[in-house]
Design a protein around this motif. Structure first.
Motif, PDB file in Angstrom:
ATOM      1  N   PRO A  23      -6.030   7.696   3.983  1.00 35.52           N
ATOM      2  CA  PRO A  23      -6.144   6.223   4.214  1.00 35.52           C
ATOM      3  C   PRO A  23      -4.770   5.708   3.722  1.00 35.52           C
ATOM      4  O   PRO A  23      -4.563   4.553   4.429  1.00 35.52           O
ATOM      5  N   ALA A  24      -4.280   5.981   2.641  1.00 35.15           N
ATOM      6  CA  ALA A  24      -2.903   5.277   2.069  1.00 35.15           C
ATOM      7  C   ALA A  24      -1.932   5.737   3.257  1.00 35.15           C
ATOM      8  O   ALA A  24      -1.055   4.605   3.289  1.00 35.15           O
ATOM      9  N   GLN A  25      -1.686   6.752   3.521  1.00 37.23           N
ATOM     10  CA  GLN A  25      -0.704   7.119   4.537  1.00 37.23           C
ATOM     11  C   GLN A  25      -1.078   6.126   5.930  1.00 37.23           C
ATOM     12  O   GLN A  25      -0.062   5.652   6.424  1.00 37.23           O
ATOM     13  N   LYS A  26      -2.136   5.913   6.338  1.00 41.56           N
ATOM     14  CA  LYS A  26      -2.526   5.156   7.489  1.00 41.56           C
ATOM     15  C   LYS A  26      -2.141   3.715   7.231  1.00 41.56           C
ATOM     16  O   LYS A  26      -1.516   2.929   8.111  1.00 41.56           O
ATOM     17  N   SER A  27      -2.266   3.099   6.011  1.00 42.72           N
ATOM     18  CA  SER A  27      -2.125   1.615   5.669  1.00 42.72           C
ATOM     19  C   SER A  27      -0.720   1.636   5.628  1.00 42.72           C
ATOM     20  O   SER A  27      -0.188   0.480   6.121  1.00 42.72           O
ATOM     21  N   ALA A  28       0.052   2.485   5.178  1.00 44.43           N
ATOM     22  CA  ALA A  28       1.480   2.424   4.962  1.00 44.43           C
ATOM     23  C   ALA A  28       1.936   2.625   6.472  1.00 44.43           C
ATOM     24  O   ALA A  28       3.261   1.694   6.654  1.00 44.43           O
ATOM     25  N   ALA A  29       1.787   3.284   7.329  1.00 42.60           N
ATOM     26  CA  ALA A  29       1.989   3.316   8.782  1.00 42.60           C
ATOM     27  C   ALA A  29       1.724   1.955   9.267  1.00 42.60           C
ATOM     28  O   ALA A  29       2.681   1.411  10.184  1.00 42.60           O
ATOM     29  N   LYS A  30       0.538   1.567   9.205  1.00 40.15           N
ATOM     30  CA  LYS A  30       0.362   0.101   9.705  1.00 40.15           C
ATOM     31  C   LYS A  30       1.335  -0.849   9.348  1.00 40.15           C
ATOM     32  O   LYS A  30       1.876  -1.793   9.953  1.00 40.15           O
ATOM     33  N   ALA A  31       1.571  -0.786   7.913  1.00 41.43           N
ATOM     34  CA  ALA A  31       2.483  -1.819   7.278  1.00 41.43           C
ATOM     35  C   ALA A  31       3.936  -1.798   8.200  1.00 41.43           C
ATOM     36  O   ALA A  31       4.866  -2.591   8.269  1.00 41.43           O
TER      37      ALA A  31
END
Length: 214
Positions: free
Chosen positions: A27-35
């Motif tokens: 989930p952290a990587q996904k939020s970083a990719a979205k940012a």
């Protein structure tokens, strides 16, 4: 002609070719990719954004390994410090034991009443090759000419010199120089006058030795 690398979306998944299960982003990587996509002006993250985040996972692993290595090195340094402290304590204990043995040996070699013991004379013979003999304590009438010469020369050398060493220490106890008179059967001098009387007796013994030699 060198082949140009194909775009990642045109290549098949290498994990599927190897028969391995696909890995998903956290989930952290996904939020970083979205940012990352929002910063680039995209509404949703594309394959490149996801690949970047997946690549960062390995770098985190490397940093964690570095941290553990640092921890291990600090532990090893502490262990080495403990070992060196133990070694230094052992060395100091050995030195103190050696010094105590030396002190006890020197105490055995010196007679507390004055002069050297038999062990002290043996130690001088071993170290310096000197053949020391015990002092002459006989009465003057019973002395041989050689004993007269020995005692007379000792008395003149010790108590006939121009400047005498201290005969008494700060607490009023006789020094080793004064106690040597006991080893030769003479009273321990505490004053310069008493020491000079022993020197006069030595000169008289040497004169008697010369007369007997003639």
């Amino acid at each position: 002609m060198a082949k140009t690398p194909r775009a990642p979306w045109k290549r098949s998944n290498p994990r599927k070719r190897a028969g391995k299960a696909a890995k998903h982003l956290s989930p952290a990587q996904k939020s970083a990719a979205k940012a990352r996509a929002r910063r680039a002006g995209r509404r949703y993250p594309n394959l490149v954004d996801n690949m970047r985040m997946a690549a960062k996972k390995t770098s985190k692993k490397k940093t964690s390994k570095k941290k553990t290595f640092k921890k291990k090195t600090s532990k090893s340094k502490a262990k080495s410090a403990k070992k060196s402290a133990k070694k230094s304590r052992k060395r100091s204990a050995k030195k103190t034991a050696k010094s105590s043995r030396k002190g006890s040996a020197s105490a055995r070699e010196k007679d507390p009443r004055g002069g050297l013991t038999a062990a002290g004379r043996k130690a001088f013979a071993r170290k310096q090759g000197a053949h020391l003999r015990p002092g002459v304590t006989k009465p003057e009438a019973e002395m041989t000419p050689q004993e007269m010469r020995r005692k007379g020369s000792w008395a003149v050398r010790f108590y006939g010199r121009a400047k005498l060493p201290p005969l008494v220490d700060a607490k009023g106890r006789p020094t080793r120089h004064a106690l040597s008179a006991h080893a030769w059967g003479e009273p321990v001098p505490k004053t310069v006058a008493a020491a000079r009387r022993i020197a006069v007796k030595g000169e008289r013994l040497l004169a008697r030795y010369r007369r007997t030699k003639r």
